[in-house]
Design an enzyme around this catalytic site. Structure first.
Site, PDB file in Angstrom:
ATOM      1  N   THR A  67     113.853  13.903  26.313  1.00 49.72           N
ATOM      2  CA  THR A  67     115.098  13.163  26.282  1.00 49.72           C
ATOM      3  C   THR A  67     114.742  11.661  26.921  1.00 49.72           C
ATOM      4  OG1 THR A  67     117.578  13.078  26.409  1.00 49.72           O
ATOM      5  CG2 THR A  67     116.113  14.059  28.274  1.00 49.72           C
ATOM      6  N   LYS A  71     111.353   9.687  24.714  1.00 49.51           N
ATOM      7  CA  LYS A  71     111.331  10.020  23.003  1.00 49.51           C
ATOM      8  C   LYS A  71     110.302   9.307  22.414  1.00 49.51           C
ATOM      9  CE  LYS A  71     115.911  11.888  22.799  1.00 49.51           C
ATOM     10  NZ  LYS A  71     117.170  11.711  22.113  1.00 49.51           N
ATOM     11  N   ASP A 107     117.513  15.533  16.047  1.00 60.27           N
ATOM     12  CA  ASP A 107     118.749  14.782  16.302  1.00 60.27           C
ATOM     13  C   ASP A 107     119.246  14.461  15.166  1.00 60.27           C
ATOM     14  OD1 ASP A 107     118.742  14.661  19.145  1.00 60.27           O
ATOM     15  OD2 ASP A 107     117.316  13.005  19.174  1.00 60.27           O
ATOM     16  N   GLY A 132     126.267   0.955  16.721  1.00 57.63           N
ATOM     17  CA  GLY A 132     124.972   1.025  17.459  1.00 57.63           C
ATOM     18  C   GLY A 132     123.647   0.879  16.870  1.00 57.63           C
ATOM     19  N   ALA A 133     122.721   0.615  17.264  1.00 55.13           N
ATOM     20  CA  ALA A 133     121.441   0.463  16.873  1.00 55.13           C
ATOM     21  C   ALA A 133     120.202   0.858  17.513  1.00 55.13           C
ATOM     22  CB  ALA A 133     121.116  -0.972  16.269  1.00 55.13           C
ATOM     23  N   GLY A 134     120.602   1.667  18.633  1.00 57.72           N
ATOM     24  CA  GLY A 134     119.413   1.988  19.714  1.00 57.72           C
ATOM     25  C   GLY A 134     118.633   3.452  19.004  1.00 57.72           C
ATOM     26  N   ALA A 136     119.429   6.602  19.327  1.00 57.19           N
ATOM     27  CA  ALA A 136     120.483   7.762  18.904  1.00 57.19           C
ATOM     28  C   ALA A 136     120.714   7.123  17.529  1.00 57.19           C
ATOM     29  CB  ALA A 136     121.525   7.991  19.598  1.00 57.19           C
ATOM     30  N   THR A 158     123.993  -6.430  19.589  1.00 53.95           N
ATOM     31  CA  THR A 158     122.678  -7.474  19.245  1.00 53.95           C
ATOM     32  C   THR A 158     122.546  -7.107  17.721  1.00 53.95           C
ATOM     33  OG1 THR A 158     122.035  -6.828  21.479  1.00 53.95           O
ATOM     34  CG2 THR A 158     120.635  -8.055  20.087  1.00 53.95           C
ATOM     35  N   TYR A 230     129.755  13.252  24.329  1.00 53.97           N
ATOM     36  CA  TYR A 230     130.444  14.595  24.541  1.00 53.97           C
ATOM     37  C   TYR A 230     131.161  14.431  26.068  1.00 53.97           C
ATOM     38  CZ  TYR A 230     126.297  16.327  26.598  1.00 53.97           C
ATOM     39  OH  TYR A 230     125.105  16.427  27.358  1.00 53.97           O
ATOM     40  N   GLY A 251     131.264  14.941  19.837  1.00 50.73           N
ATOM     41  CA  GLY A 251     129.856  14.803  20.138  1.00 50.73           C
ATOM     42  C   GLY A 251     129.131  16.249  20.586  1.00 50.73           C
TER      43      GLY A 251
HETATM   44  P1  ATR Z   1     120.242   5.507  22.984  1.00 47.55           P
HETATM   45  O1  ATR Z   1     118.912   5.845  22.914  1.00 47.55           O
HETATM   46  O2  ATR Z   1     121.178   6.278  23.454  1.00 47.55           O
HETATM   47  O3  ATR Z   1     120.685   5.215  21.762  1.00 47.55           O
HETATM   48  P2  ATR Z   1     119.513   2.765  23.742  1.00 47.55           P
HETATM   49  O4  ATR Z   1     118.385   2.972  22.614  1.00 47.55           O
HETATM   50  O5  ATR Z   1     119.560   1.998  24.971  1.00 47.55           O
HETATM   51  O6  ATR Z   1     120.081   4.155  23.834  1.00 47.55           O
HETATM   52  O7  ATR Z   1     120.895   2.327  22.770  1.00 47.55           O
HETATM   53  C1  ATR Z   1     122.167   1.696  23.221  1.00 47.55           C
HETATM   54  C2  ATR Z   1     123.069   1.267  22.058  1.00 47.55           C
HETATM   55  O8  ATR Z   1     124.329   1.147  22.590  1.00 47.55           O
HETATM   56  C3  ATR Z   1     122.683  -0.011  21.447  1.00 47.55           C
HETATM   57  O9  ATR Z   1     123.289  -0.021  20.039  1.00 47.55           O
HETATM   58  C4  ATR Z   1     123.260  -1.097  22.334  1.00 47.55           C
HETATM   59  O10 ATR Z   1     123.458  -2.274  21.824  1.00 47.55           O
HETATM   60  P3  ATR Z   1     122.530  -3.467  21.979  1.00 47.55           P
HETATM   61  O11 ATR Z   1     121.529  -3.043  21.071  1.00 47.55           O
HETATM   62  O12 ATR Z   1     123.313  -4.644  21.834  1.00 47.55           O
HETATM   63  O13 ATR Z   1     122.135  -3.319  23.373  1.00 47.55           O
HETATM   64  C5  ATR Z   1     124.773  -0.161  22.495  1.00 47.55           C
HETATM   65  N1  ATR Z   1     125.515  -0.480  23.848  1.00 47.55           N
HETATM   66  C6  ATR Z   1     125.247  -0.014  25.109  1.00 47.55           C
HETATM   67  N2  ATR Z   1     126.177  -0.497  25.865  1.00 47.55           N
HETATM   68  C7  ATR Z   1     126.999  -1.235  25.343  1.00 47.55           C
HETATM   69  C8  ATR Z   1     127.965  -1.954  25.659  1.00 47.55           C
HETATM   70  N3  ATR Z   1     128.532  -2.095  26.709  1.00 47.55           N
HETATM   71  N4  ATR Z   1     128.781  -3.157  24.428  1.00 47.55           N
HETATM   72  C9  ATR Z   1     128.212  -2.834  23.077  1.00 47.55           C
HETATM   73  N5  ATR Z   1     127.126  -2.004  22.883  1.00 47.55           N
HETATM   74  C10 ATR Z   1     126.602  -1.204  23.847  1.00 47.55           C
END
Ligand code: ATR
Length: 298
Positions: A67, A71, A107, A132-134, A136, A158, A230, A251
Site C-alpha cells: 500500500t 505501490k 484495485d 482525481g488523477a493519482g 487510485a 492539477t 470508506y 468505499g
Molecule cells: P492516491 O494513491 O491515494 O490516489 P495520490 O496519488 O497522492 O494518492 O493522489 C491524490 C489525488 O487526490 C490527486 O488527484 C490529488 O490532486 P492533485 O493531483 O491536484 O494533487 C487529489 N487531492 C488530494 N487532496 C486534494 C485536495 N485537497 N483538493 C483537491 N484534490 C486533492
C-alpha cells in the site's frame, strides 16, 4: 486462529500502516475458508522496502499486499509483474510462486467487482466521471476503460495530471471519448448532467473532511455516486447523493473486493466475501449490514 509450524504468512507493507483494515478482513477470510495462514501488517519505510521484500521472499511468505507509498516502487524488487499491473503502473498484491514474487494489481478489478455486485453496474456504453488523477485513479481508470465505456471525464485539481493520464491510457479504449477538466462544480456541471457514474478517487472526504466540489444536483436521477473513501462509510459526497435520492456506492466495497481477489490469488480459493464485509463492518464499529444495497442509510 491456530498458529502452527506450517502456518504461512501474508503481509501488508505500508507507511503509515496502523490504520489498515486488511488484517481484520483477511484473517476472518482465512479462518472461514480454513486456510492455514496469518495476515500481518508491517510498517515499512521507503528506504527499507527492498530489504522487506527480499525478507518476504527469503522467509517464504505466501504473499503480500502493498500500500501507500510503495505501490510503484515495489515493482523493481519483484521477479515479475503481470500485464495488467504493468499497464496500471502499480502493484498492490504479490504472490509467492515457488520462491518467485509476482506482482498484480487488484484495485481496479476489485472496484468494478464491487460496483457490479452491489450496484449491478458495468461500464460498457456508460458515461463515467472520475474525480482525481493519482494512484487510485490510475487503477480505476484502467479498469473502467477496459470495460468499454462511451465516455470518461477525468477531473483533477492539477489538470495537467489528468491530461497526462488521459494520454497515457487512451489506447486502452480507442472508441471511448476521454476528456479532462478541473475539479470544480462549474467545470463539472456539463459532465455531471450526463453521468451514469461519478467516482471520487481523491482523499477528499476522508475522516469527515470536505468532499470534492462536484455538482451532485446536476446528475441524472439514474446516476450512481461512488466514493473509494470508506472512513466514514457515508462521506459528504455520498450524503449529498442520498439526499437527492441517487444511489450511493460506498468505499468499503472496493476494499473488500480488492482483498477478495488477493485472497484468491494467494490461496486459489473463492473468498468468503460476506465474512470479510462483516469483519470490516465490525471493526468500523458498525453492525453487519442486513442487506446488500448500500443506498439505505445505516
Ligand atoms: P492516491 O494513491 O491515494 O490516489 P495520490 O496519488 O497522492 O494518492 O493522489 C491524490 C489525488 O487526490 C490527486 O488527484 C490529488 O490532486 P492533485 O493531483 O491536484 O494533487 C487529489 N487531492 C488530494 N487532496 C486534494 C485536495 N485537497 N483538493 C483537491 N484534490 C486533492
Amino acid at each position: 486462529m491456530k498458529i502452527t509450524g506450517s502456518t504461512r504468512t501474508v503481509a501488508i507493507f505500508g507507511h503509515p500502516i496502523a490504520h489498515t483494515m486488511s488484517p481484520v478482513i483477511q484473517n476472518a477470510a482465512f479462518r472461514e475458508a480454513g486456510v492455514d495462514g496469518v495476515y500481518l501488517a508491517f510498517h515499512v519505510l521507503p528506504e527499507n522496502l527492498a530489504e522487506a521484500v527480499a525478507g518476504a521472499r527469503a522467509m517464504g511468505f505466501m504473499g503480500l499486499n502493498i500500500t501507500v507509498p510503495h505501490k510503484v516502487a515495489v515493482m523493481e524488487h519483484l521477479d515479475s509483474v503481470d500485464e495488467g499491473a504493468r499497464a496500471i503502473g502499480a502493484v498492490n498484491t504479490v504472490v509467492n510462486r515457488d520462491g518467485r514474487l509476482v506482482g498484480y494489481n487488484t484495485d481496479g478489478a476489485g472496484y468494478l467487482s464491487s460496483l457490479a455486485t452491489e450496484m449491478g453496474f458495468t461500464p460498457r456504453g456508460k458515461n463515467v466521471v472520475i474525480l482525481g488523477a493519482g494512484g487510485a485513479a490510475r487503477a480505476i481508470l484502467h479498469a473502467v476503460l477496459a470495460g468499454e465505456p462511451a465516455s470518461v471525464v477525468i477531473a483533477n485539481r492539477t489538470v495537467k495530471k489528468a491530461s497526462d493520464l488521459a494520454d497515457e491510457f487512451s489506447s486502452v479504449a480507442p472508441d471511448a471519448t476521454v476528456d479532462v477538466c478541473s475539479l470544480d462544480a462549474k467545470a463539472l456541471s456539463g459532465p455531471a448532467s450526463g453521468a451514469d457514474l461519478v467516482v471520487n478517487t481523491t482523499s477528499m472526504g476522508m475522516d469527515g473532511s470536505p468532499g470534492p466540489d462536484f455538482p451532485v444536483d446536476s446528475m441524472p436521477e439514474y446516476g450512481i455516486v461512488s466514493d473509494i473513501v470508506y472512513k466514514p462509510l457515508e462521506t459528504e459526497i455520498l450524503g449529498k447523493a442520498l439526499d437527492r435520492g441517487l444511489r450511493a456506492h460506498r468505499g468499503l466495497g472496493m476494499l473488500i473486493h480488492q482483498g477478495a481477489l488477493g485472497f484468491r490469488l494467494w490461496t486459489g480459493k473463492d473468498a468468503p466475501v460476506e465474512t470479510m464485509k462483516n469483519a470490516a463492518m465490525k471493526a468500523l464499529g458498525l453492525a453487519a449490514p442486513e442487506e446488500e444495497h448500500p443506498e439505505v442509510r445505516e
